[in-house]
Design a protein around this motif. Structure first.
Motif, PDB file in Angstrom:
ATOM      1  N   ALA A   1       0.810  -1.218   0.000  1.00 18.09           N
ATOM      2  CA  ALA A   1       0.000   0.000   0.000  1.00 18.09           C
ATOM      3  C   ALA A   1       0.842   1.267   0.000  1.00 18.09           C
ATOM      4  CB  ALA A   1      -0.932  -0.004   1.214  1.00 18.09           C
ATOM      5  N   HIS A   2       2.104   1.155   0.388  1.00 20.18           N
ATOM      6  CA  HIS A   2       3.007   2.309   0.425  1.00 20.18           C
ATOM      7  C   HIS A   2       3.875   2.408  -0.835  1.00 20.18           C
ATOM      8  CE1 HIS A   2       1.834   2.772   4.595  1.00 20.18           C
ATOM      9  NE2 HIS A   2       2.135   1.507   4.805  1.00 20.18           N
ATOM     10  N   GLY A   3       3.618   1.543  -1.816  1.00 13.72           N
ATOM     11  CA  GLY A   3       4.392   1.581  -3.049  1.00 13.72           C
ATOM     12  C   GLY A   3       5.774   0.992  -2.931  1.00 13.72           C
ATOM     13  N   ARG A   4       5.947   0.078  -1.990  1.00 14.85           N
ATOM     14  CA  ARG A   4       7.251  -0.545  -1.763  1.00 14.85           C
ATOM     15  C   ARG A   4       7.209  -2.031  -2.101  1.00 14.85           C
ATOM     16  NH1 ARG A   4      11.221   1.914   1.012  1.00 14.85           N
ATOM     17  NH2 ARG A   4      12.018  -0.107   1.703  1.00 14.85           N
ATOM     18  N   PHE A   5       8.325  -2.506  -2.662  1.00 20.69           N
ATOM     19  CA  PHE A   5       8.504  -3.935  -2.888  1.00 20.69           C
ATOM     20  C   PHE A   5       8.755  -4.629  -1.555  1.00 20.69           C
ATOM     21  CE2 PHE A   5       9.959  -1.975  -6.856  1.00 20.69           C
ATOM     22  CZ  PHE A   5       9.219  -2.682  -7.785  1.00 20.69           C
ATOM     23  N   GLY A   6       8.307  -5.873  -1.435  1.00 21.19           N
ATOM     24  CA  GLY A   6       8.585  -6.660  -0.253  1.00 21.19           C
ATOM     25  C   GLY A   6       9.974  -7.256  -0.289  1.00 21.19           C
ATOM     26  N   ASP A   7      10.308  -8.016   0.758  1.00 20.43           N
ATOM     27  CA  ASP A   7      11.641  -8.615   0.825  1.00 20.43           C
ATOM     28  C   ASP A   7      11.598 -10.141   0.754  1.00 20.43           C
ATOM     29  OD1 ASP A   7      10.575  -9.183   3.291  1.00 20.43           O
ATOM     30  OD2 ASP A   7      12.088  -8.100   4.444  1.00 20.43           O
ATOM     31  N   ASN A   8      10.447 -10.715   0.383  1.00 21.61           N
ATOM     32  CA  ASN A   8      10.354 -12.168   0.191  1.00 21.61           C
ATOM     33  C   ASN A   8      10.683 -12.471  -1.266  1.00 21.61           C
ATOM     34  OD1 ASN A   8       9.688 -14.880  -0.058  1.00 21.61           O
ATOM     35  ND2 ASN A   8       7.977 -14.730   1.392  1.00 21.61           N
ATOM     36  N   MET A   9      11.976 -12.552  -1.565  1.00 27.27           N
ATOM     37  CA  MET A   9      12.411 -12.682  -2.952  1.00 27.27           C
ATOM     38  C   MET A   9      12.100 -14.064  -3.530  1.00 27.27           C
ATOM     39  SD  MET A   9      15.971 -10.533  -2.595  1.00 27.27           S
ATOM     40  CE  MET A   9      16.475 -10.781  -4.299  1.00 27.27           C
ATOM     41  N   VAL A  10      12.047 -15.073  -2.698  1.00 27.26           N
ATOM     42  CA  VAL A  10      11.686 -16.412  -3.191  1.00 27.26           C
ATOM     43  C   VAL A  10      10.247 -16.409  -3.684  1.00 27.26           C
ATOM     44  CG1 VAL A  10      11.357 -18.822  -2.557  1.00 27.26           C
ATOM     45  CG2 VAL A  10      13.370 -17.581  -1.738  1.00 27.26           C
ATOM     46  N   ARG A  11       9.333 -15.897  -2.857  1.00 23.67           N
ATOM     47  CA  ARG A  11       7.930 -15.824  -3.262  1.00 23.67           C
ATOM     48  C   ARG A  11       7.765 -14.972  -4.518  1.00 23.67           C
ATOM     49  NH1 ARG A  11       4.549 -11.769  -0.040  1.00 23.67           N
ATOM     50  NH2 ARG A  11       5.788 -10.497  -1.484  1.00 23.67           N
ATOM     51  N   ASP A  12       8.392 -13.799  -4.534  1.00 25.50           N
ATOM     52  CA  ASP A  12       8.244 -12.921  -5.684  1.00 25.50           C
ATOM     53  C   ASP A  12       8.866 -13.529  -6.934  1.00 25.50           C
ATOM     54  OD1 ASP A  12       6.873 -11.074  -4.187  1.00 25.50           O
ATOM     55  OD2 ASP A  12       8.635  -9.841  -3.764  1.00 25.50           O
ATOM     56  N   GLY A  13       9.987 -14.228  -6.774  1.00 29.80           N
ATOM     57  CA  GLY A  13      10.604 -14.873  -7.922  1.00 29.80           C
ATOM     58  C   GLY A  13       9.707 -15.917  -8.550  1.00 29.80           C
ATOM     59  N   VAL A  14       9.009 -16.682  -7.736  1.00 27.89           N
ATOM     60  CA  VAL A  14       8.053 -17.675  -8.246  1.00 27.89           C
ATOM     61  C   VAL A  14       6.935 -16.978  -9.011  1.00 27.89           C
ATOM     62  CG1 VAL A  14       6.326 -19.397  -7.566  1.00 27.89           C
ATOM     63  CG2 VAL A  14       8.584 -19.390  -6.488  1.00 27.89           C
ATOM     64  N   ARG A  15       6.442 -15.881  -8.462  1.00 31.17           N
ATOM     65  CA  ARG A  15       5.362 -15.141  -9.124  1.00 31.17           C
ATOM     66  C   ARG A  15       5.838 -14.534 -10.440  1.00 31.17           C
ATOM     67  NH1 ARG A  15       3.775 -10.785  -6.501  1.00 31.17           N
ATOM     68  NH2 ARG A  15       1.554 -10.900  -7.062  1.00 31.17           N
ATOM     69  N   PHE A  16       7.054 -14.000 -10.481  1.00 28.13           N
ATOM     70  CA  PHE A  16       7.599 -13.454 -11.735  1.00 28.13           C
ATOM     71  C   PHE A  16       7.626 -14.530 -12.820  1.00 28.13           C
ATOM     72  CE2 PHE A  16      10.607 -10.315  -9.327  1.00 28.13           C
ATOM     73  CZ  PHE A  16       9.518  -9.570  -8.930  1.00 28.13           C
ATOM     74  N   PHE A  17       7.986 -15.739 -12.425  1.00 28.53           N
ATOM     75  CA  PHE A  17       8.195 -16.809 -13.392  1.00 28.53           C
ATOM     76  C   PHE A  17       6.871 -17.379 -13.907  1.00 28.53           C
ATOM     77  CE2 PHE A  17       9.331 -21.057 -14.861  1.00 28.53           C
ATOM     78  CZ  PHE A  17      10.498 -20.801 -15.564  1.00 28.53           C
TER      79      PHE A  17
END
Length: 298
Positions: free
Chosen positions: A89-105
Motif C-alpha cells: 500500500a506504500h508503493g514498496r517492494f517486499g523482501d520475500n524474494m523467493v515468493r516474488d521470484g516464483v510469481r515473476f516466473f
C-alpha cells in the motif's frame, strides 16, 4: 558487441551501491570519488535522495554512474495503481524474494507489471542525462532468469552495455549454476561484465582490512568489481539508514575508500582502474561540470 579486454588484463572497479538512498550515502559517494578510490556509483532512481544524488553526480563528472534497479525491499518508480501485484500500500517492494521470484516466473500479469516497472526505472535514469555506465540490481535480483531477460530486453532501448556478474570466490554450490547461466546470457547478449566481485560475503563490512585483503588476493588476470555501501556518520542520528541495514558499518566502508593504505595498495597492484565504460570501452566523453570543483579522472 562489447570490446573485451585481452585475457591477460587485470582491472578493478570500485563501486558504491544505493546512491540516492540517503544524503549521507550521497555525500560519502561524492567524497570517496574526489578524495579516494571510488570509481562508480549505482543509482536508486526512486529512492528518497535520488535528486540529491543526481545533482552531486552532475558536479562530479569523473564519477561513473549506473542504474541500481530496485525490485525488492525498496520503493518502486511507478504508482501502485499501475503495479498492484508488485508493491504494498506504500508503493514498496517486499523482501520475500523467493515468493516474488516464483510469481515473476509463473504469472504473466505479474511479469507484465514487472516489465513496466523495469522500463520506468530505465526511463527515470535516462531523464537524468547521466551516461549509463552499468546496470545491477538491489540484492542481486538479476540472478532470477525472468528479471535478467527483461533487463536485457528493455535495456537495449536505453544503451545498456555493462552489468554486474555477482560471482564471488566461495559462492555457494547451489548458486553456481545460476551464476553460470547469468554469465552465458550476458555473453550472448554482448553485454560486458566483470569476471568476479568482492563484497557479497562481507556485505556492510567492507572496511579497510577487508579491502586490503581483497587487493592482496587479486587474481593474476580478469576484471574485478569491489562494491560497498558507504555513508557518512551522523552522530545526531545514530540509527540505521534503513531497518534492513541495521548491521551495516557504513562509516567504516567510507573510511576504506578514502584510506591512504588502500590507495597505496591499489597503486602497488598495478591494475587498470575506472568504471565499466572505461575498462571495457575506453574513456567515455565526460559532461562539463555544472558547479563545484571538477573531479579528477578515475
Amino acid at each position: 558487441m562489447m570490446d573485451r579486454l585481452p585475457r591477460h588484463a587485470r582491472a578493478v572497479i570500485f563501486t558504491a551501491d544505493d546512491f540516492g538512498l540517503h544524503e549521507r550515502v550521497n555525500a560519502a559517494v561524492e567524497r570517496a570519488h574526489r578524495e579516494g578510490v571510488l570509481d562508480c556509483a549505482s543509482l536508486m532512481v526512486a529512492a528518497p535522495a535520488a535528486a540529491d544524488a543526481v545533482a552531486r553526480a552532475r558536479r562530479t563528472p569523473g564519477l561513473r554512474v549506473g542504474l541500481h534497479l530496485v525490485l525488492a525491499d525498496g520503493a518502486a518508480m511507478l504508482p501502485r495503481a499501475q503495479i498492484p501485484a508488485l508493491v504494498d500500500a506504500h508503493g514498496r517492494f517486499g523482501d520475500n524474494m523467493v515468493r516474488d521470484g516464483v510469481r515473476f516466473f509463473f504469472l504473466p500479469h505479474v511479469r507484465r507489471q514487472l516489465a513496466k516497472e523495469i522500463r520506468a526505472q530505465f526511463e527515470a535514469f535516462a531523464a537524468t542525462g547521466l551516461a549509463l555506465d552499468h546496470v545491477n540490481t538491489h540484492k542481486h535480483f538479476h540472478l532470477h532468469p525472468t528479471v535478467l531477460a527483461l533487463i536485457l530486453e528493455i535495456g537495449r532501448d536505453y544503451g545498456l552495455r555493462a552489468m554486474r556478474l555477482p560471482l564471488e570466490s566461495g559462492a555457494p554450490l547451489a548458486l553456481r549454476p545460476w551464476l553460470a547461466l547469468v554469465r552465458a546470457r550476458l555473453a550472448r547478449a554482448g553485454v560486458a561484465h566483470n569476471d568476479y566481485v568482492v563484497g557479497i560475503a562481507k556485505t556492510g563490512a567492507m572496511d579497510e582490512a577487508a579491502v586490503l585483503d581483497a587487493l592482496a588476493r587479486l587474481p593474476a588476470q580478469g576484471v574485478g568489481e569491489i562494491y560497498c555501501h558507504p555513508a557518512l556518520a551522523d552522530e545526531a542520528h545514530e540509527g540505521p539508514i534503513t531497518p534492513s541495514m541495521r548491521t551495516y558499518r557504513h562509516a567504516d566502508e567510507f573510511g576504506a575508500l578514502v584510506s591512504p593504505r588502500v590507495a597505496a595498495a591499489l597503486a602497488h597492484a598495478g591494475v587498470r582502474r575506472g568504471g565499466f565504460s572505461d575498462i571495457f570501452f575506453g574513456p567515455a566523453p565526460r559532461p562539463a561540470a555544472t558547479g563545484g570543483t571538477q573531479a579528477h579522472a578515475s
